[in-house]
Design a protein around this motif. Structure first.
Motif, mmCIF file in Angstrom:
data_model
loop_
_atom_site.group_PDB
_atom_site.id
_atom_site.type_symbol
_atom_site.label_atom_id
_atom_site.label_comp_id
_atom_site.label_asym_id
_atom_site.label_seq_id
_atom_site.Cartn_x
_atom_site.Cartn_y
_atom_site.Cartn_z
ATOM 1 N N UNK A 77 45.589 26.475 50.380
ATOM 2 C CA UNK A 77 44.348 25.832 50.823
ATOM 3 C C UNK A 77 43.218 26.825 50.583
ATOM 4 N N UNK A 78 42.321 26.498 49.668
ATOM 5 C CA UNK A 78 41.240 27.411 49.298
ATOM 6 C C UNK A 78 39.888 26.739 49.501
ATOM 7 N N UNK A 79 38.865 27.568 49.671
ATOM 8 C CA UNK A 79 37.511 27.025 49.686
ATOM 9 C C UNK A 79 37.232 26.365 48.337
ATOM 10 N N UNK A 80 36.467 25.310 48.324
ATOM 11 C CA UNK A 80 36.173 24.619 47.068
ATOM 12 C C UNK A 80 34.893 25.121 46.413
ATOM 13 N N UNK A 81 34.111 25.877 47.144
ATOM 14 C CA UNK A 81 32.875 26.434 46.610
ATOM 15 C C UNK A 81 33.135 27.881 46.178
ATOM 16 N N UNK A 82 32.776 28.204 44.952
ATOM 17 C CA UNK A 82 33.015 29.548 44.413
ATOM 18 C C UNK A 82 32.381 30.634 45.279
ATOM 19 N N UNK A 83 31.203 30.359 45.839
ATOM 20 C CA UNK A 83 30.495 31.355 46.636
ATOM 21 C C UNK A 83 31.193 31.658 47.960
ATOM 22 N N UNK A 84 32.053 30.767 48.404
ATOM 23 C CA UNK A 84 32.733 30.953 49.687
ATOM 24 C C UNK A 84 34.102 31.614 49.554
ATOM 25 N N UNK A 85 34.580 31.805 48.327
ATOM 26 C CA UNK A 85 35.907 32.395 48.134
ATOM 27 C C UNK A 85 35.925 33.847 48.588
ATOM 28 N N UNK A 86 36.977 34.210 49.318
ATOM 29 C CA UNK A 86 37.136 35.611 49.707
ATOM 30 C C UNK A 86 38.074 36.294 48.709
ATOM 31 N N UNK A 87 38.277 37.573 48.911
ATOM 32 C CA UNK A 87 39.093 38.359 47.973
ATOM 33 C C UNK A 87 40.532 37.862 47.910
ATOM 34 N N UNK A 88 41.089 37.493 49.051
ATOM 35 C CA UNK A 88 42.468 36.993 49.096
ATOM 36 C C UNK A 88 42.613 35.696 48.289
ATOM 37 N N UNK A 89 41.631 34.820 48.407
ATOM 38 C CA UNK A 89 41.661 33.563 47.656
ATOM 39 C C UNK A 89 41.529 33.808 46.157
ATOM 40 N N UNK A 90 40.725 34.796 45.775
ATOM 41 C CA UNK A 90 40.599 35.138 44.352
ATOM 42 C C UNK A 90 41.919 35.675 43.800
ATOM 43 N N UNK A 91 42.656 36.435 44.610
ATOM 44 C CA UNK A 91 43.974 36.940 44.187
ATOM 45 C C UNK A 91 44.916 35.758 43.962
ATOM 46 N N UNK A 92 44.889 34.786 44.869
ATOM 47 C CA UNK A 92 45.732 33.591 44.722
ATOM 48 C C UNK A 92 45.361 32.846 43.439
ATOM 49 N N UNK A 93 44.070 32.689 43.190
ATOM 50 C CA UNK A 93 43.631 32.004 41.966
ATOM 51 C C UNK A 93 44.056 32.758 40.713
ATOM 52 N N UNK A 94 44.004 34.085 40.754
ATOM 53 C CA UNK A 94 44.451 34.874 39.590
ATOM 54 C C UNK A 94 45.955 34.680 39.351
ATOM 55 N N UNK A 95 46.726 34.642 40.431
ATOM 56 C CA UNK A 95 48.163 34.410 40.299
ATOM 57 C C UNK A 95 48.437 33.019 39.724
ATOM 58 N N UNK A 96 47.697 32.024 40.200
ATOM 59 C CA UNK A 96 47.851 30.666 39.663
ATOM 60 C C UNK A 96 47.432 30.611 38.199
ATOM 61 N N UNK A 97 46.391 31.344 37.862
ATOM 62 C CA UNK A 97 45.946 31.419 36.470
ATOM 63 C C UNK A 97 47.067 31.968 35.586
ATOM 64 N N UNK A 98 47.707 33.029 36.050
ATOM 65 C CA UNK A 98 48.809 33.624 35.285
ATOM 66 C C UNK A 98 49.939 32.619 35.101
ATOM 67 N N UNK A 99 50.318 31.941 36.164
ATOM 68 C CA UNK A 99 51.427 30.984 36.085
ATOM 69 C C UNK A 99 51.060 29.754 35.272
ATOM 70 N N UNK A 100 49.977 29.100 35.627
ATOM 71 C CA UNK A 100 49.656 27.785 35.057
ATOM 72 C C UNK A 100 49.064 27.836 33.658
ATOM 73 N N UNK A 101 48.258 28.860 33.367
ATOM 74 C CA UNK A 101 47.537 28.877 32.092
ATOM 75 C C UNK A 101 48.006 29.947 31.117
ATOM 76 N N UNK A 102 48.397 31.092 31.623
ATOM 77 C CA UNK A 102 48.827 32.156 30.716
ATOM 78 C C UNK A 102 50.306 32.061 30.350
ATOM 79 N N UNK A 103 51.093 31.378 31.160
ATOM 80 C CA UNK A 103 52.525 31.249 30.892
ATOM 81 C C UNK A 103 52.781 29.984 30.073
#
Length: 135
Positions: A77-103
């Motif tokens: 469950x993440x904030x939907x506004x980019x400006x509201x994302x915290x560091x932990x949420x950005x780490x989750x998004x980077x992990x999802x990026x690696x799995x969903x788009x880079x793999x």
């Protein structure tokens, strides 16, 4: 084929349309070759937009088929506004990026959990065409 694509593929056999077992397809982890492309740019906005459309239980199932059991059981469950994302949420998004788009799955097999029909992946392209007797 990007890992994300696995979340949109189902068995093409007409008889399987009435079954809940036609999605997600089952991936043979021993026959699938995975490749990571780290050149794909991180786009958190895209991930935030696509996250609502992802069938999380299907992502978990395919990841497990391919040997990854480290994903959380619940969709993040993440904030939907980019400006509201915290560091932990950005780490989750980077992990999802690696799995969903880079793999990507470059070679392998996917099987319908209902009828058992095997679909092949060659050169990163899934072949979803059916033989005439199944179409």
């Amino acid at each position: 084929m990007k890992f994300l694509t696995t979340n949109f593929l189902k068995c093409s056999v007409k008889a399987c349309d009435i079954s809940n077992l036609n999605f997600p397809l089952e991936y043979d982890g021993s026959k699938c070759k995975l490749v990571q492309n780290e050149d794909i740019e991180f786009q958190p906005e895209f991930l935030l937009n696509i996250l609502d459309r992802i069938d999380w239980p299907a992502i978990l199932q395919v990841a497990a088929d391919l040997g990854n059991t480290s994903l959380p059981s619940q969709k993040p469950e993440l904030h939907t506004n980019m400006d509201e994302l915290n560091e932990e949420e950005l780490v989750i998004l980077r992990d999802l990026h690696t799995l969903l788009l880079q793999t990507s799955i470059t070679e392998g097999e996917m099987r319908c959990r209902n009828c058992g029909h095997v679909y092949y992946i060659k050169n990163s392209i899934p072949n979803l065409l059916l033989p005439p007797h199944l179409a």
